[in-house]
Each structure stands twice: as C-alpha cells, then as structure tokens.
Design a protein around this motif. Sequence first.
Motif, PDB file in Angstrom:
ATOM      1  N   ASP A 328      42.729  27.511  31.637  1.00  0.00           N
ATOM      2  CA  ASP A 328      43.361  27.443  32.963  1.00  0.00           C
ATOM      3  C   ASP A 328      44.504  26.436  32.936  1.00  0.00           C
ATOM      4  OD1 ASP A 328      41.584  29.254  33.948  1.00  0.00           O
ATOM      5  OD2 ASP A 328      40.382  27.822  35.099  1.00  0.00           O
ATOM      6  N   VAL A 329      45.631  26.779  33.592  1.00  0.00           N
ATOM      7  CA  VAL A 329      46.764  25.840  33.684  1.00  0.00           C
ATOM      8  C   VAL A 329      46.392  24.754  34.691  1.00  0.00           C
ATOM      9  CG1 VAL A 329      49.190  25.569  34.300  1.00  0.00           C
ATOM     10  CG2 VAL A 329      48.423  27.644  33.093  1.00  0.00           C
ATOM     11  N   ILE A 330      46.447  23.495  34.241  1.00  0.00           N
ATOM     12  CA  ILE A 330      46.066  22.377  35.117  1.00  0.00           C
ATOM     13  C   ILE A 330      47.250  21.506  35.505  1.00  0.00           C
ATOM     14  CG2 ILE A 330      43.710  22.321  34.219  1.00  0.00           C
ATOM     15  CD1 ILE A 330      44.560  19.945  32.465  1.00  0.00           C
ATOM     16  N   ALA A 331      48.362  21.583  34.734  1.00  0.00           N
ATOM     17  CA  ALA A 331      49.506  20.704  35.027  1.00  0.00           C
ATOM     18  C   ALA A 331      50.736  21.170  34.253  1.00  0.00           C
ATOM     19  CB  ALA A 331      49.171  19.256  34.677  1.00  0.00           C
ATOM     20  N   LEU A 332      51.866  20.502  34.535  1.00  0.00           N
ATOM     21  CA  LEU A 332      53.104  20.716  33.788  1.00  0.00           C
ATOM     22  C   LEU A 332      53.518  19.402  33.150  1.00  0.00           C
ATOM     23  CD1 LEU A 332      55.108  22.910  36.343  1.00  0.00           C
ATOM     24  CD2 LEU A 332      53.631  23.674  34.460  1.00  0.00           C
ATOM     25  N   MET A 333      54.068  19.479  31.943  1.00  0.00           N
ATOM     26  CA  MET A 333      54.436  18.286  31.172  1.00  0.00           C
ATOM     27  C   MET A 333      55.587  17.553  31.836  1.00  0.00           C
ATOM     28  SD  MET A 333      55.427  18.067  27.107  1.00  0.00           S
ATOM     29  CE  MET A 333      53.943  18.935  26.631  1.00  0.00           C
ATOM     30  N   GLY A 334      55.502  16.219  31.806  1.00  0.00           N
ATOM     31  CA  GLY A 334      56.565  15.394  32.410  1.00  0.00           C
ATOM     32  C   GLY A 334      56.703  14.075  31.679  1.00  0.00           C
ATOM     33  N   SER A 335      57.212  13.063  32.394  1.00  0.00           N
ATOM     34  CA  SER A 335      57.430  11.740  31.797  1.00  0.00           C
ATOM     35  C   SER A 335      57.226  10.658  32.845  1.00  0.00           C
ATOM     36  CB  SER A 335      58.846  11.654  31.193  1.00  0.00           C
ATOM     37  OG  SER A 335      59.027  10.441  30.509  1.00  0.00           O
ATOM     38  N   THR A 336      56.177  10.788  33.626  1.00  0.00           N
ATOM     39  CA  THR A 336      55.889   9.797  34.662  1.00  0.00           C
ATOM     40  C   THR A 336      55.082   8.648  34.071  1.00  0.00           C
ATOM     41  OG1 THR A 336      53.866  10.995  35.289  1.00  0.00           O
ATOM     42  CG2 THR A 336      55.879  11.570  36.456  1.00  0.00           C
ATOM     43  N   GLY A 337      55.103   7.497  34.759  1.00  0.00           N
ATOM     44  CA  GLY A 337      54.352   6.342  34.301  1.00  0.00           C
ATOM     45  C   GLY A 337      55.045   5.635  33.147  1.00  0.00           C
ATOM     46  N   ARG A 338      54.266   5.047  32.280  1.00  0.00           N
ATOM     47  CA  ARG A 338      54.797   4.259  31.147  1.00  0.00           C
ATOM     48  C   ARG A 338      55.140   5.220  30.014  1.00  0.00           C
ATOM     49  NH1 ARG A 338      52.906   1.006  26.780  1.00  0.00           N
ATOM     50  NH2 ARG A 338      53.940  -1.044  26.696  1.00  0.00           N
ATOM     51  N   SER A 339      56.324   5.800  30.079  1.00  0.00           N
ATOM     52  CA  SER A 339      56.722   6.847  29.144  1.00  0.00           C
ATOM     53  C   SER A 339      58.201   6.713  28.819  1.00  0.00           C
ATOM     54  CB  SER A 339      56.441   8.221  29.755  1.00  0.00           C
ATOM     55  OG  SER A 339      56.979   9.257  28.965  1.00  0.00           O
ATOM     56  N   THR A 340      58.564   7.048  27.591  1.00  0.00           N
ATOM     57  CA  THR A 340      59.965   6.973  27.182  1.00  0.00           C
ATOM     58  C   THR A 340      60.653   8.319  27.248  1.00  0.00           C
ATOM     59  OG1 THR A 340      59.359   7.329  24.861  1.00  0.00           O
ATOM     60  CG2 THR A 340      59.466   5.059  25.635  1.00  0.00           C
ATOM     61  N   SER A 341      59.860   9.442  27.257  1.00  0.00           N
ATOM     62  CA  SER A 341      60.454  10.772  27.302  1.00  0.00           C
ATOM     63  C   SER A 341      59.362  11.784  27.632  1.00  0.00           C
ATOM     64  CB  SER A 341      61.115  11.124  25.969  1.00  0.00           C
ATOM     65  OG  SER A 341      61.762  12.376  26.042  1.00  0.00           O
ATOM     66  N   THR A 342      59.772  13.035  27.806  1.00  0.00           N
ATOM     67  CA  THR A 342      58.818  14.082  28.194  1.00  0.00           C
ATOM     68  C   THR A 342      57.772  14.291  27.093  1.00  0.00           C
ATOM     69  OG1 THR A 342      60.498  15.202  29.500  1.00  0.00           O
ATOM     70  CG2 THR A 342      58.571  16.489  28.840  1.00  0.00           C
ATOM     71  N   HIS A 343      56.533  14.105  27.471  1.00  0.00           N
ATOM     72  CA  HIS A 343      55.430  14.365  26.551  1.00  0.00           C
ATOM     73  C   HIS A 343      54.114  14.326  27.327  1.00  0.00           C
ATOM     74  CE1 HIS A 343      55.010   9.992  26.776  1.00  0.00           C
ATOM     75  NE2 HIS A 343      53.806  10.124  26.222  1.00  0.00           N
ATOM     76  N   LEU A 344      53.047  14.713  26.683  1.00  0.00           N
ATOM     77  CA  LEU A 344      51.696  14.630  27.256  1.00  0.00           C
ATOM     78  C   LEU A 344      50.902  13.613  26.460  1.00  0.00           C
ATOM     79  CD1 LEU A 344      49.230  15.603  28.980  1.00  0.00           C
ATOM     80  CD2 LEU A 344      48.819  17.303  27.172  1.00  0.00           C
ATOM     81  N   HIS A 345      50.333  12.642  27.161  1.00  0.00           N
ATOM     82  CA  HIS A 345      49.384  11.727  26.533  1.00  0.00           C
ATOM     83  C   HIS A 345      47.989  12.318  26.744  1.00  0.00           C
ATOM     84  CE1 HIS A 345      47.477   7.993  25.239  1.00  0.00           C
ATOM     85  NE2 HIS A 345      46.668   8.131  26.298  1.00  0.00           N
ATOM     86  N   TYR A 346      47.300  12.651  25.637  1.00  0.00           N
ATOM     87  CA  TYR A 346      46.022  13.374  25.697  1.00  0.00           C
ATOM     88  C   TYR A 346      44.931  12.527  25.043  1.00  0.00           C
ATOM     89  CZ  TYR A 346      42.566  17.049  24.612  1.00  0.00           C
ATOM     90  OH  TYR A 346      41.433  17.791  24.496  1.00  0.00           O
ATOM     91  N   GLU A 347      43.846  12.295  25.778  1.00  0.00           N
ATOM     92  CA  GLU A 347      42.715  11.509  25.281  1.00  0.00           C
ATOM     93  C   GLU A 347      41.426  12.319  25.379  1.00  0.00           C
ATOM     94  OE1 GLU A 347      42.247   7.825  27.332  1.00  0.00           O
ATOM     95  OE2 GLU A 347      44.339   7.197  27.078  1.00  0.00           O
ATOM     96  N   VAL A 348      40.512  12.039  24.432  1.00  0.00           N
ATOM     97  CA  VAL A 348      39.152  12.603  24.453  1.00  0.00           C
ATOM     98  C   VAL A 348      38.174  11.446  24.300  1.00  0.00           C
ATOM     99  CG1 VAL A 348      37.494  14.148  23.360  1.00  0.00           C
ATOM    100  CG2 VAL A 348      39.919  14.775  23.433  1.00  0.00           C
ATOM    101  N   LEU A 349      37.186  11.383  25.198  1.00  0.00           N
ATOM    102  CA  LEU A 349      36.177  10.336  25.157  1.00  0.00           C
ATOM    103  C   LEU A 349      34.786  10.962  25.239  1.00  0.00           C
ATOM    104  CD1 LEU A 349      38.622   9.414  27.364  1.00  0.00           C
ATOM    105  CD2 LEU A 349      37.370   7.251  27.192  1.00  0.00           C
ATOM    106  N   GLN A 350      33.850  10.296  24.613  1.00  0.00           N
ATOM    107  CA  GLN A 350      32.446  10.655  24.782  1.00  0.00           C
ATOM    108  C   GLN A 350      31.662   9.376  25.042  1.00  0.00           C
ATOM    109  OE1 GLN A 350      30.006  12.024  21.443  1.00  0.00           O
ATOM    110  NE2 GLN A 350      29.066  13.574  22.761  1.00  0.00           N
ATOM    111  N   ASP A 351      31.031   9.326  26.206  1.00  0.00           N
ATOM    112  CA  ASP A 351      30.299   8.125  26.618  1.00  0.00           C
ATOM    113  C   ASP A 351      31.183   6.882  26.486  1.00  0.00           C
ATOM    114  OD1 ASP A 351      28.058   9.746  27.036  1.00  0.00           O
ATOM    115  OD2 ASP A 351      27.399   9.495  24.959  1.00  0.00           O
ATOM    116  N   LYS A 352      32.426   7.023  26.994  1.00  0.00           N
ATOM    117  CA  LYS A 352      33.428   5.963  27.039  1.00  0.00           C
ATOM    118  C   LYS A 352      33.953   5.547  25.655  1.00  0.00           C
ATOM    119  CE  LYS A 352      31.550   4.015  31.315  1.00  0.00           C
ATOM    120  NZ  LYS A 352      31.054   2.809  32.022  1.00  0.00           N
ATOM    121  N   LYS A 353      33.630   6.308  24.625  1.00  0.00           N
ATOM    122  CA  LYS A 353      34.152   6.035  23.286  1.00  0.00           C
ATOM    123  C   LYS A 353      35.233   7.051  22.980  1.00  0.00           C
ATOM    124  CE  LYS A 353      32.853   6.151  18.400  1.00  0.00           C
ATOM    125  NZ  LYS A 353      31.762   6.440  17.429  1.00  0.00           N
TER     126      LYS A 353
END
Length: 368
Positions: A328-353
């Motif tokens: 499912d499409v959840i968003a469109l890529m941008g450069s908001t926040g602490r960013s130098t250019s258009t990209h997606l910051h992607y994280e994966v965590l399990q039990d906060k690790k």
Amino acid sequence: MFRYIKRLITSLFQPKQLMLRQNGQVSLMVVPGWLQFIALVLVCSALTWLVISTSAFFKQQDTVSALQAQLQTQQQAWAQEKQQLAERLSQQQTQLATLNEQHTVLSEIVSALPTSITEQADAAVPLPESQQPIDAQPGAGDINDSDEFETHSAELDDAQAALLETLQAIISARHSQLMAGFNEAGLSLSSDNNTAQGGPYHQVDATLLSAHYTQLIDDSVQLNQLENLLHSTPKMMPVAHDKYYISSAFGFRKDPITGRRAYHKGVDMAGWHKTQIIAPADGVISRAGKNGGYGKFIEIQHANGIVTRYGHLHTIKVKKGQAVRQSDVIALMGSTGRSTSTHLHYEVLQDKKHINPVKLARVLKRVQ
C-alpha cells in the motif's frame, strides 16, 4: 440227549408237597418237578437280566460321564479360543485406529506444508492420500482374513513410517534454514501470539500416536509459525528497486550536517521528489505527522514486535490507527526535517533494537 436231560431234571427236581393252612383247614398242594425247574429258570433269568441291566447302567453312566468331561473340555477350549480371538480383534481394532490416526496426521501435515516447500521442484513428497487407511473391521472368525489384515497393516505402517521420516527431514531442513536467516538478520522470535485465531476444536488423539508423530506435529506447528513470521516481517524495501539508490548505509558514518562521527540507525534511500513509498509488510500506523529531525514521519507496527519508521516525507497518505497491507502507498518521498536532499530515511526495529533494513530484506528474500 433230551432223555438224559429229562432224567437229570427229574432226579433233581422231585415233586414237592406243600401244606397250606387256611381258616383252620389244611390242604396239600403238589408242586411238580417241571414247575420247579421253570421257576428256577425264571429266577435265574431274572437275576441274569438284573446283573446285565445293572452292568449296562453303570457302563452307560461311565460313558455319559466321559462325554460330559469331553464336552466340558471342549467348552473350555472354545471359551479360551473365543477369548484369544476377542483379544486379537481388540488389538487389530486398536491397530486400525492407530493407522487411521497416523494417516490423518500425515495428510494434514502434508496439506499444511508451506508453499516454500511444496513449490520446490526437488521436494518430492509422496502424498499419503495414495495410502488408503483400513476402514473395514477385521473379522474375528476368519484366520486367513486376520493374517491378511496383519500383513496389510504392517505394510501400511512401514509406508507411513517412511513418509514420516521424509516429512521430518524436510521440515527440519526448512526450520534450520529459516532460523539461520532470522539469526543472520538479527531477528528474535517472540513467544507471544496475539493474532486473530479461532475455529472449532478438533483434538488430536495423542494416545494413539507414538512420540515421533507428536514431535512431527509440534515441528510442523513451529515451522508454520516461522513461515507466518516470515510473511509478516518486512522483507522488501519500501521503494521500488528501480526508483532509489542507497545514499547512506546502516551503521557508523560521517554525519552529513556536522561532519562528525555518528551512528546511522537506518538507511537513506535517495530518489526523485514525490517517489511513492509503500508499506513493506502488513501493519498498523502507530504514528503519522511531524517528528523533529525526521520531518514528516510515519511509524508502522508489524507482527513480532517489529516497527518500521519513515522520515523526511513530502506527503503522508495514511493516518494513525489505519491498517495497511503490504505494497500500500503510505507516503511520497521528500526532504523535510534534518535532510540535505530528497530521500527516505528508513528504519527497522524489533523490541526497540535497530536492525539493518538492507540486510534484513536481502536475507529474508533469500529464505522465502
């Protein structure tokens, strides 16, 4: 000869006079010799008949006693044979129930094998449907049928044992493959299972199954749990493979803003402005909105305590509490926040690790 016998009888049986007194009167009666002889013959004949009859009676009694003893022996032998046949029939019925229960278990396990096994060309699993269970009751009075039952049941038990061994090897190999992949990716397995479940209760009759069959059931359950975990774990990247490149990998790096050493807890996926971002697995939106240095931010809660995060978004297309499906499409890529250019910051965590998303996707894609 006749005259001699007559003279002998006449000399032995002289006429006898019998004196009879009745009412004061005395009368004489002569008993001739021939009558005495006839009376003697009759008495001797009666005694002889009595002796013969008595002897025949006791002989008949002995015969009846012998026949009764023989009948009792035969009845005891018949009762013992009947008991043996009943015990044999009970054993065969138990054996039949065991074979049918084993057949059911093997059939259900084959039916429940994950597609990762059944779709492999080299996983040639003989289906138990080709082995029909014995559904006829064994006959107690036909020894030939009983022997045929024993032979057929032994053959079927051997075939089921061979299939059991094959299934154990296949399930064990797949289990080891998945566990190695999860360990390599840095995932831990949760014992909690809060997913929606239910249905009618059909208990397995474990009393008819050996430890090998119950262990196979447990191994099958564990494998299906691992397969469900694999399918519910983010094993794909949230951007189409031809729409991005990795501009900053997971781990230590030089911070793009300060230039100092820093630890990057995700991956940066650079792409065109407003590139579509998709959900890598089923889940529920737990956060959607602005979040400090992340800029416009989304967080998705997945199964097994796994959370994925998406930062620097241009447009958010979901809201908190919304259930999303994989792709499912959840968003469109941008450069908001602490960013130098258009990209997606992607994280994966399990039990906060934090887990390396690229490694996770690569490993899970390999074992799926």
